[in-house]
Design an enzyme around this catalytic site. Structure first.
Site, mmCIF file in Angstrom:
data_model
loop_
_atom_site.group_PDB
_atom_site.id
_atom_site.type_symbol
_atom_site.label_atom_id
_atom_site.label_comp_id
_atom_site.label_asym_id
_atom_site.label_seq_id
_atom_site.Cartn_x
_atom_site.Cartn_y
_atom_site.Cartn_z
ATOM 1 N N LYS A 1 0.866 -1.182 0.000
ATOM 2 C CA LYS A 1 0.000 0.000 0.000
ATOM 3 C C LYS A 1 0.904 1.234 0.000
ATOM 4 O O LYS A 1 1.458 1.612 1.033
ATOM 5 C CB LYS A 1 -0.919 0.000 1.214
ATOM 6 N N CYS B 1 -27.565 22.972 23.896
ATOM 7 C CA CYS B 1 -26.228 22.753 24.440
ATOM 8 C C CYS B 1 -25.236 23.298 23.403
ATOM 9 O O CYS B 1 -25.182 22.811 22.270
ATOM 10 C CB CYS B 1 -25.986 21.264 24.685
HETATM 11 S S1 IVH Z 1 -6.856 -0.452 -4.596
HETATM 12 C C1 IVH Z 1 -11.468 0.316 -4.261
HETATM 13 N N1 IVH Z 1 -4.334 -0.972 -4.378
HETATM 14 O O1 IVH Z 1 -4.953 3.232 -0.785
HETATM 15 C C2 IVH Z 1 -10.082 0.383 -3.756
HETATM 16 N N2 IVH Z 1 -5.135 1.070 -3.422
HETATM 17 O O2 IVH Z 1 -7.307 3.399 1.167
HETATM 18 C C3 IVH Z 1 -9.128 0.809 -4.786
HETATM 19 N N3 IVH Z 1 -3.396 2.459 -2.405
HETATM 20 O O3 IVH Z 1 -7.141 5.443 -2.418
HETATM 21 C C4 IVH Z 1 -7.776 0.978 -4.289
HETATM 22 N N4 IVH Z 1 -1.703 1.131 -2.846
HETATM 23 O O4 IVH Z 1 -4.653 5.648 -2.896
HETATM 24 C C5 IVH Z 1 -5.312 -0.092 -4.084
HETATM 25 N N5 IVH Z 1 -2.119 -1.562 -4.317
HETATM 26 C C6 IVH Z 1 -3.076 -0.693 -4.022
HETATM 27 C C7 IVH Z 1 -2.829 0.532 -3.336
HETATM 28 C C8 IVH Z 1 -3.885 1.374 -3.039
HETATM 29 C C9 IVH Z 1 -2.066 2.285 -2.293
HETATM 30 C C10 IVH Z 1 -4.129 3.618 -1.851
HETATM 31 C C11 IVH Z 1 -5.048 4.313 -2.841
HETATM 32 C C12 IVH Z 1 -6.411 4.248 -2.237
HETATM 33 C C13 IVH Z 1 -6.110 4.017 -0.803
HETATM 34 C C14 IVH Z 1 -7.262 3.265 -0.185
#
Ligand code: IVH
Length: 669
Positions: free
Chosen positions: A116, A431
């Site tokens: 990530k 409040c």
């Molecule tokens: S998939 C529907 N794959 O993490 C989800 N996201 O919290 C699509 N990110 O907004 C995202 N590495 O900016 C995906 N290998 C990866 C990723 C990734 C970083 C980030 C991305 C996303 C956030 C989600």
């Protein structure tokens, strides 16, 4: 001494804001870039030296100016959602369990595992091999058109000539700056992520080019004729088509192995070229991904397994009580400021009264504080060895510190226990603190999303008696505001513009925005789909017919009670009525194209090979609706194994079609 430092800092912040605005919004800077950079550096230098200096308007917090004015907005064809987080093994097993529940059986599947990357996501649209539009995430529904800036990134191909490259596809991934390169910019930005985001949002692409950005691709958005079977195959093809993918991508078979991989990867993560804050696990089978679908803000088929949090020790100087919009009294420890993983922390939540007792936390104690991602830092435990003789037990207030009303812990009928959270019994706007929090909720991102009216501005306007209720936002005296410190002509006109824009709102956002306890965005959506228009909604409220919401699958007694309590308060009621006169609240457009349009269903008994959640999702995907009590509006009662006989009797009496699961399948084709 501190006062002087703060004053000097504030002068620099005001100065910075002025030039920032001149540069980004008017494109007519009056100082050189060098002087502007110097000013930014000075502010960041001061923040580093004196950790009590903080401002949301600081260059360490803001990058560029609000992009909405610089870039054209662009609606995503497929929303850019976020991921749910897992912090431990239990969270992962729960994630898998939810999948099993959804498909109604234990199944085996592989995971595509990807780092990530902690950057900024972007979506690249390719038509017939040509990179035509590049869009930032924005609020997930609508982003900014930043094509030219993205084109400066050498990892992004402007053209893809491979024969098998899809004709119409959105490729999504992360824009980031490598750790080494960030070293050169670390005086200008708080972290690498801010540097990437700041650079991407420059008005002039040549400015973007100055910071060496990279792009790693990891998923698709809109994809015409997607024939891929597996995410891992898609990642392979991305590479062949000329995109960068992570070399750490992997396919893993089960949770036990995911945990092992995570453990090893966590230890190596600092050796990577770029910042990663966890691993993403995605169901590898794309067909299964499609079946699982999404909840309102995240896919059911993926989860982010975060790396463990950073922590540090500090001393509790005092304990404050913060009041939330629903009246919850949250104790917050004011701590000696401490740097945790690059962020100066001076507040840490203690959650609730019971938690303080359980952990025996006292004022003067040295405590371990944890900060994980965007989650509010919290106190883990007391270092008892360091307990001082004069440490003070905290006496939790039994009266609301804001309005003096009685506070109470509610009795939970299902757990047969009292809530851990103590609440102020004042439901309405009497409040002060609750009222301010209600207004902050009203303007927040998922509610009216009023750009330019942040939480701090709400506090300021409240203090100056400019607003007392949400509807006051639409009756602002802009002349008065332009005379306030920190407000210029331009910022006032921006505010006016974003308030006007926010008047058009969909019914689900409106219902969410009024801040009824237990009615989050998901429940607000369910209710709005049921009532369709604001007129019907208000009719139901006026006739005190809230029990009708029990017809909605997903809404239960807790929500109904909360609705009743909310509207029993005349101030709450008046706010809703006044707002409904001011705003233009759009009807919910129900997708009327599906096979089950205008048909309502109810299930009784156990279904074969499919969970209730999936059955419901299938009905809704095909434009049908689900009701949960037998009444005249019901079209079909679908009967599974061991049904409730009473429901069948009632349906017979009302002449409702009673069908089997097979017959229901046929309707769905
Ligand atoms: S998939 C529907 N794959 O993490 C989800 N996201 O919290 C699509 N990110 O907004 C995202 N590495 O900016 C995906 N290998 C990866 C990723 C990734 C970083 C980030 C991305 C996303 C956030 C989600």
């Amino acid at each position: 001494m501190n006062g002087k430092i703060k004053k000097n800092y504030q002068i620099k912040i005001n100065e910075y804001q002025k030039h920032n605005r001149l540069y980004y919004q008017k494109s007519s800077p009056v100082i050189s870039d060098k002087d502007f950079d110097e000013l930014k550096k000075e502010i960041i230098g001061l923040e580093k030296k004196y950790n009590f200096l903080k401002s949301n308007l600081s260059p360490s917090k803001t990058v560029g100016f609000k992009p909405s004015k610089i870039f054209q907005k662009f609606k995503h064809k497929v929303e850019m959602l976020s991921l749910s987080n897992a912090f431990n093994e239990e969270d992962l097993f729960n994630f898998e369990k939810k999948i099993f529940n959804f498909v109604n059986k234990k199944i085996k599947f592989d995971y595509s595992v990807e780092p990530k990357i902690d950057g900024i996501s972007a979506s690249l649209i390719y038509k017939n091999g040509k990179f035509t539009e590049g869009v930032s995430r924005g609020d997930g529904k609508e982003g900014e058109l930043i094509t030219e800036n993205l084109k400066t990134i050498s990892d992004i191909p402007h053209r893809v000539n491979n024969k098998d490259f899809p004709n119409n596809i959105e490729i999504r991934g992360e824009v980031f700056i490598k750790r080494k390169a960030f070293e050169n910019f670390k005086n200008n930005f708080a972290n690498a992520r801010n540097a990437a985001s700041g650079s991407l949002r420059q008005k002039d692409p040549l400015e973007t080019k100055k910071i060496p950005l990279h792009f790693i691709a990891y998923t698709f958005g809109y994809f015409e004729e997607n024939r891929f079977k597996y995410q891992s195959d898609f990642l392979q093809s991305l590479k062949i088509w000329g995109f960068q993918t992570s070399k750490y991508n992997k396919v893993i078979k089960n949770i036990k192995e995911l945990i092992l991989f995570h453990k090893n990867f966590e230890n190596q993560r600092f050796e990577l070229d770029y910042d990663v804050d966890g691993l993403v696990y995605k169901v590898n089978d794309l067909q299964l991904q499609k079946r699982l679908g999404f909840t309102s803000n995240a896919p059911r088929w993926a989860i982010a397994h975060k790396f463990s949090a950073n922590n540090a020790y500090s001393e509790i100087l005092n304990i404050d009580i913060q009041l939330g919009r629903t009246g919850a009294l949250t104790p917050v420890a004011k701590i000696e400021p401490v740097n945790i993983g690059g962020v100066v922390v001076s507040n840490a939540t203690l959650h609730n009264e019971d938690e303080i007792k359980r952990k025996d936390i006292r004022i003067g104690d040295t405590v371990k504080i944890e900060r994980a991602g965007d989650v509010i830092p919290h106190v883990i435990e007391v270092d008892l060895k360091k307990r001082k003789n004069n440490s003070k037990k905290f006496i939790f207030p039994i009266k609301c510190p804001s309005c003096g009303s009685k506070t109470e812990k509610e009795f939970n009928n299902s757990t047969k226990k009292y809530d851990a959270v103590r609440r102020c019994t004042n439901e309405g706007y009497d409040c002060e603190k609750i009222a301010i929090e209600k207004i902050k909720h009203f303007i927040s991102k998922d509610a009216l999303n009023i750009d330019g009216l942040g939480k701090r501005v709400v506090e300021k306007f409240w203090e100056k008696k400019i607003i007392k209720f949400p509807q006051d936002i639409f009756k602002l005296d802009y002349d008065k505001i332009s005379n306030l410190e920190g407000w210029g002509k331009l910022s006032v006109s921006n505010l006016k513009y974003s308030i006007e824009q926010s008047k058009k709102v969909t019914l689900d956002r409106f219902i969410y925005s009024i801040g009824i306890r237990h009615i989050g965005i998901e429940n607000a959506k369910l209710i709005s789909e049921y009532v369709v228009s604001i007129k019907n909604f208000l009719n139901l409220i006026d006739k005190k017919n809230m029990n009708q919401f029990l017809n909605i699958d997903g809404i239960g007694g807790v929500q109904i009670e909360s609705f009743k309590r909310f509207f029993n308060n005349t101030k709450n009621y008046n706010v809703v009525i006044e707002l409904s006169n001011i705003l233009s609240i759009k009807k919910i457009e129900i997708n009327k194209k599906g096979k089950l349009k205008n048909k309502s269903f109810m299930f009784t008994g156990k279904l074969n090979n499919i969970s209730r959640a999936e059955a419901k999702s299938l009905v809704e995907k095909n434009s049908g609706s689900i009701v949960s009590t037998v009444n005249k509006k019901l079209n079909y009662l679908v009967v599974g194994q061991k049904p409730t006989n009473k429901k069948i009797q009632q349906a017979k009496q009302l002449g409702i079609d009673i069908i089997s699961q097979d017959e229901w399948n046929k309707l769905l084709n």
